[in-house]
Scaffold this active site. Structure first.
Site, PDB file in Angstrom:
ATOM      1  CB  CYS A   2      -0.903   0.005   1.237  1.00  0.00           C
ATOM      2  SG  CYS A   2      -1.865  -1.507   1.451  1.00  0.00           S
ATOM      3  NE  ARG A  50      -6.546  -3.915   1.940  1.00  0.00           N
ATOM      4  CZ  ARG A  50      -7.454  -4.868   2.091  1.00  0.00           C
ATOM      5  NH1 ARG A  50      -8.724  -4.610   1.863  1.00  0.00           N
ATOM      6  NH2 ARG A  50      -7.094  -6.072   2.496  1.00  0.00           N
ATOM      7  CG  LEU A  51      -1.812  -3.947  -4.294  1.00  0.00           C
ATOM      8  CD1 LEU A  51      -2.646  -3.705  -5.548  1.00  0.00           C
ATOM      9  CD2 LEU A  51      -0.335  -4.064  -4.652  1.00  0.00           C
ATOM     10  CB  ALA A  52      -7.048  -5.722  -1.619  1.00  0.00           C
ATOM     11  CB  VAL A  53      -1.956  -8.581  -0.944  1.00  0.00           C
ATOM     12  CG1 VAL A  53      -1.185  -9.884  -1.013  1.00  0.00           C
ATOM     13  CG2 VAL A  53      -1.472  -7.630  -2.028  1.00  0.00           C
ATOM     14  CD  GLU A  80       1.575  -8.391   2.077  1.00  0.00           C
ATOM     15  OE1 GLU A  80       1.007  -8.966   3.036  1.00  0.00           O
ATOM     16  OE2 GLU A  80       0.944  -7.869   1.123  1.00  0.00           O
ATOM     17  CB  SER A 376      12.053 -10.130  -7.346  1.00  0.00           C
ATOM     18  OG  SER A 376      13.297  -9.681  -7.805  1.00  0.00           O
TER      19      SER A 376
END
Length: 607
Positions: A2, A50-53, A80, A376
């Protein structure tokens, strides 16, 4: 993943400042395209994109929670927490209740239970701010390796913070003024921890937290590399590294959205891909998606160099065939790379390696069309010793940063008065001495091993921070969360004290890592030479840079002209492009063009 923003002030009513916090938060929409929110109180206001994960419905922020009748604390969090399940179980035993299955709520309850002492318990990549009305203070925290960014601007009666420089610059009290020290940091690529580029806007140092209250701002280190004798033999070390990698990749595959890997065909990304494939297969989660890139024209124009001895594509294909992934090759057109450069600058807020960053940006944009999370291989070279300067005595023993060779390209091009004011060579020497003085020593270590330890420290605390910054800004510009398994602090701590003879087992670059994943990869990939991130070798790209620089210097309003010797730059434009060990003429032109655009777009004042 986020974007976060916030503002605290003890002498004004911030409930009247909704427009300001919303403006700051809006700069982070690319980082958090799924949702946004702000929270206001008299002394503090927080913003979140927010980037919902994980827990797509339940992890809404800013998030509030309280215990024992106290006022609720408020959290805005980016990143995270990979051990959130274990922490949640521990907190439940201590009497905490949870409304969601998100790591965000676990993090907030960790603070409610342990205060700042919760931070060393966290495994993950994170940057967050917690407003505690009970203590009338703000806690800002950044992860151990600096995977997630966090900037703050303290002033007499408060402070402003955000995930990116543009977030803080959106506040009316902040200014795009750059001092000579900040400009030297850009030119010299020193990446000195905590040193601001824009005057007074500090990057919170990795492994640190800051407590801000009425008495001021106080930074505190909570993690650092510690040197100690290594307790294990080589076979045990190999097994331990493999066990850690198995656990790390398994944890970092936790997500409620599609997950992929970035596959170059090199040892590091191939190992992550092979490990991820095994976990997904075991959990019956389908076929792993993998992605790689190459540049249009490189098939015909590729010329091997010391740092790019071979092309990636054949090896990426070999790995995807070996593991059975769903593979996508993205061929980057020259025009697309050039067109992406302005977006790259706005993503990073600073000039840098435009062609590499543009390639990353275009790759991440492609991945985002299918996945929200990608793993990555970043940082394995810094941890295990994969760069030429770990092996080449001339580079290893030189009393400077190994990547400082680029300075030679700039000296004849910059305005002599500016060069004299910046004193780049002296600046690099001072920053190098500062870094060497920080190295945690091991008593009785042989001089050669002590020097290698210094090199690892330089790479982990300076060079890596720049690479992680590139990865974060380019990926989050398209709303893609890139996770970096090799940055798990448990692996970093263990390998840090592993003897160089183990890391370079049998004289092989990253021999320890190769042995740890030997059963996972084809022999050609397992034994492959180190190859740097690909760049365009298409003559059309170099020609476009030359034409762009001619146009820049022909403009009497150019912000770049006062900083350079135009005639010298035009001589570079007219000459043959030079391929050196670390730095090309094309890199010089690209960097100077980014400086010119940066000065214009951000209204930068060099003071």
């Amino acid at each position: 993943m986020c974007g976060i923003a916030g503002w605290v002030d003890w002498e004004r009513d911030l409930t009247q400042e909704r427009t300001t916090i919303e403006t700051m938060t809006d700069t982070l929409v690319p980082r958090g395209p799924d949702a946004g929110g702000v929270w206001l109180s008299p002394q503090a206001t927080l913003g979140h994109r927010r980037l919902a994960v994980i827990d797509l419905a339940g992890g809404v922020q800013p998030m509030r929670a309280a215990r024992h009748g106290q006022q609720p604390c408020v959290l805005t969090f980016s990143g995270e927490i990979y051990n959130f399940r274990e922490l949640r179980a521990e907190l439940r035993q201590l009497g905490h209740d949870f409304r969601t299955s998100s790591d965000t709520e676990v993090l907030l309850h960790c603070y409610l239970e342990w205060g700042e002492k919760c931070v060393p318990k966290l495994n993950g990549m994170f940057a967050f701010g917690i407003w505690d009305p009970n203590r009338q203070g703000l806690l800002l925290v950044r992860d151990r390796l600096g995977v997630k960014p966090l900037f703050y601007f303290p002033y007499a009666t408060g402070a402003v913070f955000g995930s990116e420089l543009k977030t803080v610059l959106a506040h009316p009290l902040a200014s795009p003024a750059v001092g000579l020290e900040g400009f030297a940091e850009i030119l010299c690529f020193t990446q000195t921890p905590g040193v601001p580029i824009f005057r007074d806007i500090r990057p919170l140092r990795s492994g640190h937290y800051a407590w801000i209250d009425r008495q001021g701002c106080h930074e505190q280190r909570y993690w650092a590399l510690e040197s100690a004798p290594h307790p294990d033999d080589l076979p045990t070390s190999v097994g331990t590294v493999r066990g850690l990698l198995d656990d790390i990749v398994r944890r970092q595959l936790i997500a409620d959205v599609p997950v992929a890997t970035l596959l170059s065909g090199g040892l590091d990304s191939s190992a992550v891909t092979a490990l991820a494939t095994e976990v997904l297969r075991e959990q019956e989660r389908g076929t792993l998606a993998t992605y790689s890139i190459d540049f249009e024209g490189n098939q015909d124009n590729f010329a091997p160099t010391a740092i790019r001895p071979e092309q990636d594509t054949p090896f990426a294909r070999l790995v995807t065939q070996h593991v059975g992934s769903d593979h996508t090759e993205l061929l980057l057109r020259t025009d697309d790379v050039i067109k992406a450069r302005p977006e790259v600058l706005r993503a990073r807020d600073l000039p840098g390696f435009a062609d590499i960053n543009a390639a990353q940006y275009l790759l991440f944009r492609e991945v985002k069309g299918h996945s929200t999370v990608a793993l990555s291989g970043e940082s394995a070279d810094e941890i295990f010793g994969g760069y030429p300067w770990f092996f080449d005595p001339r580079m290893r023993d030189a009393p400077t940063f190994p990547w400082a060779a680029s300075l030679a390209a700039f000296e004849p091009l910059l305005d002599p008065g500016l060069w004299q004011a910046l004193r780049p060579r002296e600046y690099v020497a001072d920053r190098y001495s500062q870094a060497i003085a920080e190295v945690p020593r091991l008593a009785g270590e042989a001089p050669a091993d002590a020097r290698v330890r210094e090199m690892f420290y330089l790479n982990l605390t300076r060079w890596l921070s720049m690479l992680l910054e590139f990865k974060d800004r380019m990926s989050m510009r398209v709303g893609l969360e890139v996770r970096v398994p090799f940055c798990d602090h448990r692996l970093v701590e263990y390998v840090w004290n592993t003897p160089w003879a183990f890391k370079a087992a049998d004289g092989r670059i990253k021999g320890l890592l190769r042995d740890a994943v030997a059963d996972l990869l084809p022999a050609a990939v397992l034994n492959r030479k180190k190859t740097s991130f690909p760049v365009s070798q298409n003559p059309a790209y170099e020609q476009a840079l030359r034409e762009e620089m001619r146009a820049e210097l022909a403009d009497p309003q150019s912000a770049l002209r006062p900083l350079v010797r135009p005639a010298a730059v035009l001589d570079l434009v007219a000459g043959e492009q030079q391929e050196q060990a670390m730095w090309r003429s094309a890199d010089t032109l690209s960097f100077l063009l980014q400086v010119a655009e940066w000065l214009r777009v951000y209204n930068v004042r060099i003071e």
